[in-house]
Write an enzyme that holds these catalytic residues in place. Structure first.
Site, mmCIF file in Angstrom:
data_model
loop_
_atom_site.group_PDB
_atom_site.id
_atom_site.type_symbol
_atom_site.label_atom_id
_atom_site.label_comp_id
_atom_site.label_asym_id
_atom_site.label_seq_id
_atom_site.Cartn_x
_atom_site.Cartn_y
_atom_site.Cartn_z
ATOM 1 N N SER A 106 4.210 3.973 3.358
ATOM 2 C CA SER A 106 3.855 2.770 2.615
ATOM 3 C C SER A 106 3.930 1.566 3.556
ATOM 4 C CB SER A 106 4.841 2.615 1.452
ATOM 5 O OG SER A 106 4.542 1.480 0.678
ATOM 6 N N LYS A 107 3.461 0.441 3.144
ATOM 7 C CA LYS A 107 3.610 -0.791 3.926
ATOM 8 C C LYS A 107 3.297 -1.979 3.027
ATOM 9 C CE LYS A 107 4.557 -2.013 8.223
ATOM 10 N NZ LYS A 107 5.382 -1.299 9.217
ATOM 11 N N GLY A 108 3.892 -3.110 3.348
ATOM 12 C CA GLY A 108 3.619 -4.299 2.558
ATOM 13 C C GLY A 108 3.394 -5.490 3.462
ATOM 14 N N SER A 144 0.846 -1.198 0.000
ATOM 15 C CA SER A 144 0.000 0.000 0.000
ATOM 16 C C SER A 144 0.872 1.235 0.000
ATOM 17 C CB SER A 144 -0.844 0.053 1.275
ATOM 18 O OG SER A 144 -1.889 -0.847 1.184
#
Ligand code: NAD
Length: 476
Positions: free
Chosen positions: A106-108, A61
């Site tokens: 962001s992040k995953g 994201s």
């Protein structure tokens, strides 16, 4: 008991955002632009393992691109989902702004229990996930730079860096595509410990302010304070280790995946960590009182509670029974919006996640700068600094000689003074400065505005203000 329904993690973050933004004077359009997650990419890919194809689902994201690259960890956990990844990406935006790390959020995440696979299988899965993200610039030194999070470590970051380098053979800045790498693969000294170290620095700063301690009903120094930690992983282990070994805190409780331990005499963190690695849990550890339902120990009496594992562990069902005077959110989102409301009413002081665990992204920022500058911090200055200090020491010793050696320098002082700062010392100094400055920014709002009664709202006000400033400057 509060009447509000327990929201999802992302709704919780939005609710906390809304509470803060209501105290600001932002145009509604800009408010909305900051709150929403810009994009979430979902990928499903197959990897041939044990003779058959297994399909995995992953997310990346991007919450806000007011600054680029965007930054945020990659989590490997079975429960990863879009809501969680978007909440974590939003927190990254606010966290980076608060500590002045020049990144968007962001992040995953990958839906996987890493314990179900051996090292070789995990490498295949990680490389394939990295390939899927890198080919869409969702891993890229100037676009999107991941880091470790729950279930991932330096090992996975090294695989990701290598995968990106293989796909971009002429990119001289390839190593800056991910942070949290091992030292021998372009990492930086002090990154593994950074988030836990940041928690320690945050508490040290909190304890420098009498007014703040008084709000939590605490006094004195960290020495002797009784601490309970949930999760003895990367963040929790380092925080507990430094607080007990360097600040004199007593770790009276540890909660892990398989249960909790309570020991009023204080638990030996190194010893317990070794036990957990060997036995895959705390059960059977020779000291302390064990219970299977470890989360119950969140409610035990202590001075400082450090949730350092999962989100949502303090919520409508248990917030009323939490006895800790001070909670520092080492994990992301350990307190739901409903839990937060109950605790605020009770007067519990909460040092919020976006600040408390910002040590990781801060040192990641240093690592990214190191990768782009292609030189280790301190390499140019260290010996020159030592030579200058040596000049002073030589001069003082000559003076002492001329006065008939009536005094001399303390050898311990001399050794400390002569030592030039290497990379680790510089990283710790930069991290300490970041944690102190960001805390002071928050407390200025906390104490300076009558309508702000908690540190979380103060943190949001500071960070949203900075993000809004960036958007305005860009002409949005
Ligand atoms: P980790 O995987 O190293 O450790 C997590 C620990 O929690 C493990 O020891 C695990 O056994 C334990 N755990 C899992 N389920 C549990 C349960 N139900 N009850 C108690 N313990 C449980 O992860 P980490 O990197 O230490 O991350 C922990 C938290 O800190 C996450 O919220 C993460 O987003 C946040 N965080 C991590 C970093 C970082 O640099 N690693 C940076 C910022 C924030």
């Amino acid at each position: 008991m509060s009447t509000i329904k327990e929201p999802s993690f992302r709704e919780s973050v939005d609710l906390m955002f809304n509470r803060a933004v209501a105290l600001m004077d932002l145009p509604p359009g800009l408010e909305e632009k900051i709150r929403v997650c810009n994009a979430t990419y979902t990928v499903r890919f197959g990897v041939r393992l044990r003779g058959q194809i297994q399909t995995f689902t992953g997310y990346r994201s991007v919450h806000s691109e007011h600054m680029e690259p965007v930054k945020g960890g990659i989590r490997f956990a079975p429960g990863v989902n879009q809501d969680e990844v978007e909440a974590l990406a939003a927190l990254m935006t606010y966290k980076c702004a608060l500590v002045d790390a020049p990144f968007g959020g962001s992040k995953g995440g990958l839906c996987i229990d890493p314990r179900d696979y051996d090292e070789h299988e995990l490498e295949l899965i990680t490389r394939r996930f990295a390939y899927e993200l890198a080919k869409r610039d969702l891993i890229h030194p100037s676009q999107n730079v991941p880091a470790p999070d729950m279930g991932t470590s330096e090992r996975e970051m090294a695989w990701i860096a290598d995968q990106y380098a293989r796909m971009n053979t002429t990119d001289i800045n390839a190593k800056a595509c991910v942070t949290g790498k091992p030292l021998n693969a372009g990492g930086i000294a002090g990154r593994v410990e950074a988030t836990g170290r940041g928690v320690q620095y945050a508490l040290q700063e909190f304890f420098r302010h009498e007014e703040d301690k008084a709000k939590a009903g605490l006094s004195g120094t960290l020495d002797g304070k009784r601490v309970i930690v949930q999760g003895l992983g990367n963040v929790g282990y380092h925080a507990a280790k430094f607080l007990s070994e360097e600040d004199g805190c007593k770790i009276v409780g540890v909660i892990e995946r398989d249960g909790g331990l309570l020991d009023e005499n204080g638990l030996d963190i190194e010893d317990l960590r070794a036990w957990i690695s060997k036995h895959d849990g705390v059960d059977g550890y020779p000291s302390g009182r064990y219970i299977k339902d470890g989360a119950k120990y969140l409610e035990e009496d202590c001075d400082i509670l450090i949730p350092a594992a999962l989100e949502g562990v303090i919520n409508l069902s248990n917030a009323e029974r939490i006895q800790a005077k001070l909670i520092i959110e080492a994990a992301n989102g350990p307190i739901t919006a409903g839990g937060d409301e109950i605790l605020r009413k009770k007067g519990t002081v909460i040092i919020p996640d976006m600040y408390a665990n910002a040590g990781g992204v801060t040192v990641s920022y240093f690592e990214w700068v190191k990768n782009l500058s292609h030189i280790r911090f301190g390499r140019m200055q260290r010996r020159q600094e030592e030579a200058r200090h040596q000049l002073v020491v030589d001069q003082l010793e000559a003076l002492s000689e001329s006065m008939g050696k009536s005094w001399s320098l303390d050898p311990a002082f001399k050794e400390k003074y002569l030592k030039g700062a290497g990379e680790l010392e510089l990283v710790r100094s930069g991290l300490d400065d970041t944690m102190r400055t960001a805390y002071q920014d928050m407390r200025e709002v906390w104490h300076g505005r009558e309508d702000v009664t908690d540190l979380r709202t103060a943190a949001y006000l500071v960070s949203i203000g900075k993000v809004a400033g960036s958007y305005r400057a860009k002409g949005l």
